[in-house]
Design an enzyme around this catalytic site. Sequence first.
Site, PDB file in Angstrom:
ATOM      1  CE  LYS A  14      45.599  39.332  32.388  1.00  0.00           C
ATOM      2  NZ  LYS A  14      44.728  38.160  32.668  1.00  0.00           N
ATOM      3  CE  LYS A  74      40.562  40.916  30.054  1.00  0.00           C
ATOM      4  NZ  LYS A  74      40.424  39.924  31.135  1.00  0.00           N
ATOM      5  CD  GLU A 165      39.114  27.597  31.055  1.00  0.00           C
ATOM      6  OE1 GLU A 165      39.246  26.440  30.621  1.00  0.00           O
ATOM      7  OE2 GLU A 165      39.417  27.931  32.223  1.00  0.00           O
TER       8      GLU A 165
END
Length: 217
Positions: A14, A74, A165
């Site tokens: 994360k 990220k 996604e």
Amino acid sequence: MNILSAAKKRHTAKAYDAERRIPEEVMQQVYDLLRTSASSVNSQPWHFIVANTPEGRARIARATQGSYGYNTAKITDASHVIVLCSRIDMDEDHLHALLEQEARDGRFRDDAARAGQDATRRSYVNLHRFGGKDLAQWLEKQVYLALGGAMLGAATLEIDATPMEGFDQKILDAEFGLNEKGLASLVLLSFGYSSPADFNKGLPKSRLSQEATFTFI
């Protein structure tokens, strides 16, 4: 690390340590895993865009503006980011390229074997194009096989990874001119080393029991 230990240790990162980079010889093993992934009738309906520079990662991060902003760091803080793209169609050029590569690699004992492989692959393509009318979805499923292998491979290499996604596909497709090449972006996969802010790393893995997951007959 054996494969089961890696699977149990693997987690979705994360947050990344922006100062740490993965050596290219390690990432080359990830590239090889992606390229050699299984796919139905060896269709290989994928293309991978690798960003291993700040400039490259910034281009990918443009697709996380607005409501996808939670994924920006990220991408920008990761060591490497790969855009996994799926072919929109199985056109004649790709079918021919597959057959020629298989021939060069010694897959056919004779012309009959070559013709049989070509006919079998085309039958599956036509099954999904005209029967199920789900060709694009079928091709995307093959890319997800590559995604899973790369994620497990990363764990065996003791590097962290994040599948995403959550990005604007239209922005990313336009950024790299993908549709004009017969491609569409499908999923992102970041690689790097977790930072202390990666809360998920310290959490226990949670999966349903074997009894709930399997039926033995």
